[in-house]
Design a protein around this motif. Structure first.
Motif, PDB file in Angstrom:
ATOM      1  N   LEU A  71      -0.717 145.521  93.951  1.00 39.93           N
ATOM      2  CA  LEU A  71      -1.016 144.451  92.990  1.00 39.93           C
ATOM      3  C   LEU A  71      -0.340 143.167  93.450  1.00 39.93           C
ATOM      4  O   LEU A  71       0.565 143.176  94.279  1.00 39.93           O
ATOM      5  CB  LEU A  71      -0.587 144.841  91.577  1.00 39.93           C
ATOM      6  N   PHE A  72      -0.820 142.051  92.927  1.00 43.09           N
ATOM      7  CA  PHE A  72      -0.309 140.748  93.345  1.00 43.09           C
ATOM      8  C   PHE A  72       0.933 140.374  92.548  1.00 43.09           C
ATOM      9  O   PHE A  72       0.932 140.403  91.320  1.00 43.09           O
ATOM     10  CB  PHE A  72      -1.381 139.674  93.154  1.00 43.09           C
ATOM     11  N   LEU A  73       1.993 140.014  93.283  1.00 40.98           N
ATOM     12  CA  LEU A  73       3.236 139.589  92.644  1.00 40.98           C
ATOM     13  C   LEU A  73       3.236 138.092  92.375  1.00 40.98           C
ATOM     14  O   LEU A  73       3.618 137.639  91.305  1.00 40.98           O
ATOM     15  CB  LEU A  73       4.427 139.938  93.539  1.00 40.98           C
ATOM     16  N   ASN A  74       2.818 137.314  93.383  1.00 45.89           N
ATOM     17  CA  ASN A  74       2.852 135.855  93.260  1.00 45.89           C
ATOM     18  C   ASN A  74       1.994 135.267  94.380  1.00 45.89           C
ATOM     19  O   ASN A  74       2.497 134.966  95.453  1.00 45.89           O
ATOM     20  CB  ASN A  74       4.288 135.346  93.363  1.00 45.89           C
ATOM     21  N   VAL A  75       0.697 135.138  94.125  1.00 45.97           N
ATOM     22  CA  VAL A  75      -0.207 134.713  95.190  1.00 45.97           C
ATOM     23  C   VAL A  75       0.055 133.235  95.515  1.00 45.97           C
ATOM     24  O   VAL A  75      -0.084 132.366  94.664  1.00 45.97           O
ATOM     25  CB  VAL A  75      -1.681 134.937  94.807  1.00 45.97           C
ATOM     26  N   GLN A  76       0.424 132.984  96.766  1.00 49.82           N
ATOM     27  CA  GLN A  76       0.800 131.647  97.187  1.00 49.82           C
ATOM     28  C   GLN A  76      -0.338 130.922  97.907  1.00 49.82           C
ATOM     29  O   GLN A  76      -0.616 129.765  97.646  1.00 49.82           O
ATOM     30  CB  GLN A  76       2.023 131.730  98.116  1.00 49.82           C
ATOM     31  N   ASP A  77      -1.017 131.615  98.835  1.00 50.89           N
ATOM     32  CA  ASP A  77      -2.073 130.957  99.599  1.00 50.89           C
ATOM     33  C   ASP A  77      -3.183 131.953  99.895  1.00 50.89           C
ATOM     34  O   ASP A  77      -2.956 133.172  99.944  1.00 50.89           O
ATOM     35  CB  ASP A  77      -1.511 130.401 100.914  1.00 50.89           C
ATOM     36  N   ILE A  78      -4.398 131.421 100.077  1.00 49.47           N
ATOM     37  CA  ILE A  78      -5.546 132.251 100.447  1.00 49.47           C
ATOM     38  C   ILE A  78      -6.320 131.536 101.544  1.00 49.47           C
ATOM     39  O   ILE A  78      -6.311 130.308 101.631  1.00 49.47           O
ATOM     40  CB  ILE A  78      -6.452 132.546  99.228  1.00 49.47           C
ATOM     41  N   TYR A  79      -6.985 132.338 102.387  1.00 52.48           N
ATOM     42  CA  TYR A  79      -7.705 131.755 103.520  1.00 52.48           C
ATOM     43  C   TYR A  79      -8.869 132.660 103.915  1.00 52.48           C
ATOM     44  O   TYR A  79      -8.682 133.854 104.144  1.00 52.48           O
ATOM     45  CB  TYR A  79      -6.757 131.590 104.712  1.00 52.48           C
TER      46      TYR A  79
END
Length: 348
Positions: A71-79
């Motif tokens: 699971l996502f804790l703290n999504v910072q960037d996506i590409y």
């Protein structure tokens, strides 16, 4: 500000008090937006469908409790890479490595990091990298770009003032250009808005080492710079990928692209333009392959324009994070102008 609003700027989606950070766009113009885990929190990673947020790749990955590898804790960037794989940088740094500063709550001595690969054809998670050899007490992984040719991920790490090179075949990392003049924030550059310097309650100015990064679509050039730095730099990826080069040899391969001002996010389009967002004058610029710096859009709504994505539809999509209006930089006062929004503008 006395600027007029740009009629070319379109609102893609509005998010109330939820702060959008990462933005990326697939080859068929699906728009993805990520959100850090802070109130009000709905989902960490979303696809924008008819202007609304939909949990992506599913609700399970967006649960708030469970196995952190699932699971996502703290999504910072996506590409989205050139093979339509969505790479999700889930980065929860220790306070010492975070550009957001300490919130006073998190006493953890180590950060937690992972990079998740999702195939956009079937929306399935393909792999998860957990950076087991990373110095998690100092790291603050911020942005990611993926070289599909060399099977490498390049990540900015303002916490360590370095570029992290992740081998997608082995899962191993190494640091490049660490603590160099290309990756360290300039101490004398203090961000200021309407005469108000961006400082925390202790008087410390906002600063970020190497932060925004871009990779050209042919995987040849990697662009990077700290926020608190006026010049943009680049290096050929063949050198960044060469683990036999010493730090001094690598430094000699860096090219100075000249002054572009204080900037945040970077992204490259198919024609080799490099887009740069800046909060100081509410604008998005681009550096052309010929070296010309042009204003793409300037608008008073662009409050800390941040991450960007370019669609095959010729639109540039980007978030506005309003960082300079958050309480920690304004003596505890929340000056954010609701709603947070993601915009787009035609560029190609």
């Amino acid at each position: 500000m006395t600027q007029t609003k740009s009629s070319d700027l379109e609102v893609v989606a509005s998010f109330g008090k939820s702060q959008p950070i990462g933005v990326s766009v697939s080859s068929d113009n699906r728009v993805f937006v990520s959100f850090p885990k802070k109130d009000p929190y709905l989902f960490g990673l979303t696809e924008i469908v008819n202007g609304e947020r939909v949990a992506y790749p599913n609700k399970e990955w967006n649960e708030t409790e469970g196995d952190y590898k699932k699971l996502f804790l703290n999504v910072q960037d996506i590409y989205v890479d050139t093979k339509d794989q969505l790479w999700v940088l889930d980065s929860k740094p220790a306070s010492s490595g975070s550009i957001f500063g300490s919130d006073g709550k998190d006493k953890k001595q180590e950060g937690q990091f992972k990079l998740v690969q999702i195939d956009l054809k079937d929306n399935k998670v393909m792999s998860v990298f957990t950076f087991d050899d990373l110095d998690k007490s100092k790291s603050g992984l911020n942005d990611v770009r993926v070289d599909t040719e060399k099977e490498l991920a390049y990540l900015s790490d303002p916490g360590q003032a370095a570029i992290i090179v992740l081998d997608l075949k082995t899962g191993k990392t190494r640091k490049a250009l660490s603590q160099t003049k290309f990756t360290l924030a300039k101490e004398d550059i203090v961000l200021s808005y309407n005469g108000h310097e961006m400082r925390d309650k202790n008087g410390n100015p906002f600063k970020s080492n190497v932060n925004g990064i871009a990779l050209t679509k042919d995987n040849k050039w990697f662009y990077f710079k700290p926020i608190n730095e006026l010049n943009l730099y680049r290096i050929e990826t063949k050198f960044l990928a060469d683990s036999t080069l010493t730090q001094d040899e690598l430094i000699a391969k860096v090219e100075n692209m000249g002054e572009v001002g204080v900037t945040h996010g970077l992204v490259a389009d198919k024609e080799g333009n490099i887009y740069l967002t800046t909060s100081l004058d509410y604008s998005v610029r681009r550096l052309t392959p010929e070296g010309k710096l042009e204003i793409v859009v300037q608008d008073p709504r662009l409050l800390w324009p941040d991450s960007l994505g370019v669609g095959s539809d010729g639109y540039l999509y980007f978030s506005c994070a309003q960082m300079q209006l958050l309480p920690q930089w304004n003596n505890g006062k929340d000056l954010v102008q609701d709603p947070y929004q993601v915009y787009r503008i035609k560029v190609l």
